[in-house]
Design an enzyme around this catalytic site. Structure first.
Site, short mmCIF file in Angstrom:
data_model
loop_
_atom_site.label_atom_id
_atom_site.label_comp_id
_atom_site.label_asym_id
_atom_site.label_seq_id
_atom_site.Cartn_x
_atom_site.Cartn_y
_atom_site.Cartn_z
N CYS A 259 0.80 -1.23 0.00
CA CYS A 259 0.00 0.00 0.00
C CYS A 259 0.83 1.28 0.00
O CYS A 259 0.64 2.14 -0.85
CB CYS A 259 -0.94 0.01 1.20
N LEU A 260 1.74 1.44 0.95
CA LEU A 260 2.40 2.72 1.09
C LEU A 260 3.66 2.90 0.25
O LEU A 260 3.84 3.96 -0.35
CB LEU A 260 2.71 2.98 2.58
#
Length: 418
Positions: A259-260
């Site tokens: 995700c990040l």
């Protein structure tokens, strides 16, 4: 319905098992034969899905894992949950493309195909759909339903599991939206419809970019606060007492998972390619978060220098290899980068993580050990990178000579907090 879920990882497996529990006939398709072998034996490698649930669905005849694309035939609904990595800063969509081509061979009129993989806005309608049409001779919207529903799996979250987390849904037309929403309404508590796949694709990137930017903010503040002799953790605690207008984020050794480190760059890439402009917030957040492992390593070097010791030849114990507490997910984990930096400096690096399996891709020079009194006492330094609840923190506080705590889980005279 006959449901095919392409990809049986952290996203696809929870979806497949939940669909099986809801009464669908589910094929969990994955090209990894070892994964399929484990699932067929009823063994789970994902914390959010117990082995008991897999065995129950398998014995009920509602779930079957397969690495044969022929088993995808005859589906009513197909959901694609494959990885979307970056390659030299550019989105690598080959797994989405391969999935579309494979499913197109078995696509029938009236069927529904849903993309869940995180990607840039436009992928569903500009890439995924056309590949399905090309391989099947059918037209999205007119002949089959097509939509996008971003995954929101949060590994290890005891409150917001797959069923409890609202599901954003979309379709290329009204009929597709209804088909996609009807499918997920049978699996989760709440669905959130949006006008088109582009809004749904952007929603996912917005969620992760929001977190990425705010984590970068507190990471940079933490570095400045140390030089200003300010306790950043106490300041965060104080700010968190405000019941409105503030959301708590905490510093750490870096960001990990898909995700990040990756997802916000999809949006940055799209903006640059389509508009010729830089997404400066994402680029700055990338720069800060990507260099947190270097900052952690510098802090450790400084600690050794203060004690008139060298990192070269010292024994360092890392607590945690996963990017997130209480999970075995070490994808893009900052712990991997930190271990490599210390090993390259000549340190003898050992690591303990009760969740990350032995065979996960980490530096072969890294020695895996259990967390024991003997290991703690033998280490010149201990670095807490992932604050798993399974760790015996009292044991660490009692026997470690020096600890760099990157998560503020420890206290005592020999503890230094990030």
């Amino acid at each position: 319905m006959r449901v095919v879920v392409v990809g049986q990882g952290y996203v696809g497996l929870p979806l497949a098992v939940r669909a099986a529990e809801a009464g669908h006939e589910v094929i969990g398709y994955d090209v990894d034969a070892e994964r399929v072998k484990s699932l067929t034996a009823g063994e789970s490698y994902v914390e959010d899905v117990s082995s008991d649930r897999i065995r129950a669905a398998t014995e009920a005849g509602t779930y079957r894992a397969s690495d044969s694309v022929r088993d995808c035939g005859g589906f009513d609904v197909a959901v694609v949950t494959v990885p979307t990595p970056l390659h030299e800063g550019t989105p690598d969509l080959r797994y989405i493309e391969e999935s579309a081509r494979a499913l197109a061979r078995y696509l029938r009129p009236g069927a529904t195909v849903i993309l869940e993989s995180t990607t840039y806005p436009g992928t569903t309608q500009e890439l995924f759909g056309p590949l399905l049409e090309e391989g099947s001779g059918l037209v999205a919207g007119a002949d089959f339903h097509l939509g996008y529903s971003p995954e929101r799996i949060d590994p290890g979250n005891p409150v917001w599991g797959f069923e409890q987390t609202p599901k954003v849904v979309s379709g290329v037309d009204a009929a597709s939206l209804k088909a996609v929403q009807d499918f997920y309404d049978g699996l989760v508590d709440t669905t959130v419809p949006v006008d088109s796949p582009k809004e749904a694709e952007l929603a996912k990137l917005l969620e992760n970019t929001f977190r990425h930017v705010n984590i970068a903010l507190v990471n940079e503040i933490a570095m400045f606060a140390r030089h200003l002799d300010i306790d950043v953790w106490q300041a965060i605690d104080a700010a968190s007492s405000k019941p409105f207008g503030f959301m708590r984020f905490t510093p750490g050794p870096g960001v990990g998972g898909h995700c990040l480190p990756i997802d916000p760059s999809y949006l940055s890439w799209r903006v640059q390619r389509e508009l010729g402009q830089s997404f400066r917030f994402v680029e700055l957040a990338n720069d800060i978060n990507n260099h947190m492992p270097d900052y952690v390593t510098r802090r450790l070097v400084n600690a050794f220098n203060t004690r008139k010791r060298a990192v070269n030849g010292s024994r360092i114990l890392l607590l945690g290899l996963a990017y997130k507490k209480n999970t075995g997910d070490a994808r893009e984990s900052p712990a991997v980068r930190i271990s490599q930096l210390l090993l390259d400096m000549g340190a003898e690096v050992r690591a303990t993580d009760p969740h990350v399996v032995e065979g996960h891709r980490v530096d072969q020079r890294l020695v895996r050990v259990d967390l024991t009194q003997e290991e703690l006492a033998a280490a010149d330094a201990v670095v807490l990178l992932t604050d798993h609840d399974a760790f015996d923190y009292a044991l660490v506080e009692a026997h470690a000579a020096y600890v760099l705590d990157c998560r503020r889980r420890l206290s005592g005279p020999r503890i230094e907090v990030l």
